[in-house]
Scaffold this motif. Structure first.
Motif, PDB file in Angstrom:
ATOM      1  N   TRP A  99      26.295  26.340 -20.167  1.00  0.00           N
ATOM      2  CA  TRP A  99      24.672  26.138 -20.160  1.00  0.00           C
ATOM      3  C   TRP A  99      24.366  25.459 -21.365  1.00  0.00           C
ATOM      4  CZ3 TRP A  99      21.041  30.524 -17.985  1.00  0.00           C
ATOM      5  CH2 TRP A  99      21.402  30.846 -16.809  1.00  0.00           C
ATOM      6  N   ALA A 120      21.639  25.089 -15.197  1.00  0.00           N
ATOM      7  CA  ALA A 120      22.286  25.436 -16.113  1.00  0.00           C
ATOM      8  C   ALA A 120      22.086  24.453 -17.290  1.00  0.00           C
ATOM      9  CB  ALA A 120      23.809  25.642 -16.072  1.00  0.00           C
ATOM     10  N   ASN A 159      20.119  32.456 -12.093  1.00  0.00           N
ATOM     11  CA  ASN A 159      20.077  32.304 -13.391  1.00  0.00           C
ATOM     12  C   ASN A 159      20.116  33.719 -14.102  1.00  0.00           C
ATOM     13  OD1 ASN A 159      19.805  29.426 -13.292  1.00  0.00           O
ATOM     14  ND2 ASN A 159      17.970  29.690 -13.900  1.00  0.00           N
TER      15      ASN A 159
END
Length: 129
Positions: free
Chosen positions: A9, A36, A55
């Protein structure tokens, strides 16, 4: 204290994706419907809810937490009517990702979110056993 950063990420600017604090409580920052890499793939509310929940689960996993460890969620939506009209589809996305685990939850309509393309932002608090 441990700050959570899922592998691959992009690092957030000015906040952490999540924090594990003493007592094994996990606080997940507001997750929005981007991937990400910080890119939106849809402007659709349901698609953004699905991504925001995915997420959240990814950040929880960094602490060894599962969706079943979630104790509280706060949802911020920019359009109450859009949210209400999509409740069935949102519920389906929720069950696909979180399961049939229903923690304390609040949904609030807001005038806007910091990311202009975001339709929803979801905060999560979890407690590890």
């Amino acid at each position: 204290m441990e700050f959570l950063q899922p592998p691959g990420w992009a690092r957030p600017k000015g906040y952490a994706n999540g924090v594990v604090a003493r007592g094994s409580t996990v606080f997940v920052s507001g997750m929005i419907g981007w991937d990400a890499e910080g890119k939106f793939h849809s402007s659709d509310l349901v698609a953004q809810v699905r991504q925001a929940l995915q997420n959240s689960v990814a950040v929880l996993a960094e602490a060894g937490a599962l969706p079943a460890h979630i104790v509280r969620m706060t949802w911020y939506v920019i359009d109450r009517q859009e949210y209400l009209a999509a409740q069935q589809e949102i519920g389906s996305a929720y069950r696909d990702i979180i399961g049939r685990h229903f923690p304390a939850m609040t949904v609030v309509q807001v005038a806007g979110l910091m990311e202009a393309a975001a339709r929803v932002e979801i905060e999560v608090t979890a407690v590890l056993p």
